[in-house]
Write a protein that holds these residues in place. Structure first.
Motif, mmCIF file in Angstrom:
data_model
loop_
_atom_site.group_PDB
_atom_site.id
_atom_site.type_symbol
_atom_site.label_atom_id
_atom_site.label_comp_id
_atom_site.label_asym_id
_atom_site.label_seq_id
_atom_site.Cartn_x
_atom_site.Cartn_y
_atom_site.Cartn_z
ATOM 1 N N GLU A 201 39.094 76.532 141.929
ATOM 2 C CA GLU A 201 40.211 76.364 142.865
ATOM 3 C C GLU A 201 40.672 74.903 142.887
ATOM 4 O O GLU A 201 41.880 74.622 142.885
ATOM 5 N N THR A 204 42.448 74.020 139.594
ATOM 6 C CA THR A 204 43.814 74.551 139.556
ATOM 7 C C THR A 204 44.769 73.636 140.304
ATOM 8 O O THR A 204 45.891 73.369 139.847
ATOM 9 N N LYS A 205 44.343 73.127 141.464
ATOM 10 C CA LYS A 205 45.179 72.203 142.234
ATOM 11 C C LYS A 205 45.401 70.898 141.470
ATOM 12 O O LYS A 205 46.502 70.346 141.459
ATOM 13 N N THR A 208 47.847 71.502 138.630
ATOM 14 C CA THR A 208 49.213 71.588 139.160
ATOM 15 C C THR A 208 49.755 70.191 139.449
ATOM 16 O O THR A 208 50.912 69.879 139.123
ATOM 17 N N PHE A 318 45.383 65.037 147.724
ATOM 18 C CA PHE A 318 46.587 65.665 147.186
ATOM 19 C C PHE A 318 47.849 65.222 147.919
ATOM 20 O O PHE A 318 48.882 64.971 147.279
ATOM 21 N N GLU A 322 50.764 63.072 146.127
ATOM 22 C CA GLU A 322 52.134 63.589 146.161
ATOM 23 C C GLU A 322 53.090 62.513 146.686
ATOM 24 O O GLU A 322 54.200 62.343 146.162
#
Length: 333
Positions: A201, A204-205, A208, A318, A322
């Motif tokens: 999990e 995957t983050k 991305t 994250f 961002e």
């Protein structure tokens, strides 16, 4: 008088208690779980994400503290001696690690792991003023660290200026996350399935996030960034940027007036619109350069730790990355 002394005593205890809460996370070893001690925020964030309910993770660095200015306390030695895993970045970031490991209890079973193992390391253009990489050779000499140090880093032991900021690039963060997962599985194989699932999990983050950086930064017309210190080398390498650092332009890391003038000329010549600074360190040099060059300042976060406000707001690796991407897109358009 007795009431006065009682009141003063209570006040003193409250102040000492508040100071303790401000300078330590007060975490404790938990029996029946794998106990993991991490050195600073990125390693802690990835470890808690993968460890989930199966791991008790203790982070040494308090909220709001910049990692270069921190040294461990006696309670940190006690906790780490009782833990099963000690996870640190390596690559020279935590110069105190070799002596710290030597100071652990003689009967400790803790396994130390440098989670940057496998990342292709960069060298910096001289010292950045925080001693990055200066203890790198000592890490390899230490009996605790020998088993876990970075093979790629060993090729650069002779160079005392390894860039340790591996986590700032999502590509490197994926390697670090896998090392953390493998360490947890080895230390606690009974919960392997949970660690594997949560790692997937997290990966995957990170994939991305990596794809967003790749796609978005491929379309910007400029690629030159000016930052306060050399924390963005891996980000620059992996996403086609060129980093110019205020700190580290000269061997003693303190830029001279001539350095500032030269960098101001570069800013003007390249049409750079923003000078980036960091939230956990002084922005004085960035503002001086911005004033000299006639441009503005903006935050680019090396995600070395959270401010208290960010922690309160629920920010994490994250959300901060961002925000970095959005600020880069503004600065490079």
């Amino acid at each position: 008088m007795k009431l006065l002394w009682t009141g003063l005593l209570i006040l003193t205890l409250l102040v000492l208690s508040a100071c303790g809460q401000d300078s330590s996370n007060n975490a404790k070893i938990v029996e029946g779980k794998v106990n993991v001690v991490t050195t600073f925020y990125p390693v802690y964030a990835f470890t808690t994400a993968i460890g989930g309910e199966d791991a008790n993770v203790i982070n040494l660095l308090p909220t709001g503290v910049e990692p270069h200015d921190w040294t461990p306390k006696s309670q940190d030695i006690v906790n780490t001696s009782k833990a099963q895993l000690f996870l640190y970045n390596g690559a020279g970031l935590e110069g105190w690690v070799p002596n710290f490991l030597k100071s652990l209890n003689s009967d400790t079973q803790v396994k130390s792991v440098a989670v940057s193992e496998g990342v292709k390391l960069l060298t910096a253009e001289g010292d950045d003023g925080h001693g990055h990489g200066e203890e790198h050779e000592d890490e390899h000499e230490d009996e605790h660290a020998d088993e876990h140090t970075d093979e790629a880093a060993s090729e650069d032991v002779a160079d005392h200026h390894i860039d340790p900021h591996t986590w700032v690039s999502p590509k490197s963060a994926m390697i670090m996350a896998e090392n953390i997962k493998n360490s947890l599985v080895e230390a606690d194989p009974d919960h392997k399935a949970g660690y594997e699932q949560r790692y997937e999990e997290l990966r995957t983050k990170l994939e991305t996030l990596d794809q967003r950086f790749t796609d978005e930064l491929a379309n910007v017309p400029n690629n030159e960034i000016v930052v306060s210190h050399q924390a963005f080398g891996y980000l620059a390498r992996d996403y086609g940027l060129t980093q110019h650092a205020i700190m580290g332009l000269s061997p003693d890391a303190e830029p001279t007036g001539q350095d500032i003038v030269k960098l101001a000329k570069l800013v003007k010549d390249e049409g750079i619109k923003y000078i980036f600074f960091e939230e956990l360190v002084s922005d004085k040099l960035a503002k001086t350069l911005a004033s000299e060059a006639g441009v503005e300042t903006m935050v680019l976060n090396p995600v070395e730790g959270l401010t208290k406000e960010q922690a309160t707001n629920g920010d994490d690796y994250f959300t901060l990355m961002e925000k970095n991407l959005q600020n880069l897109l503004i600065a490079l358009k």
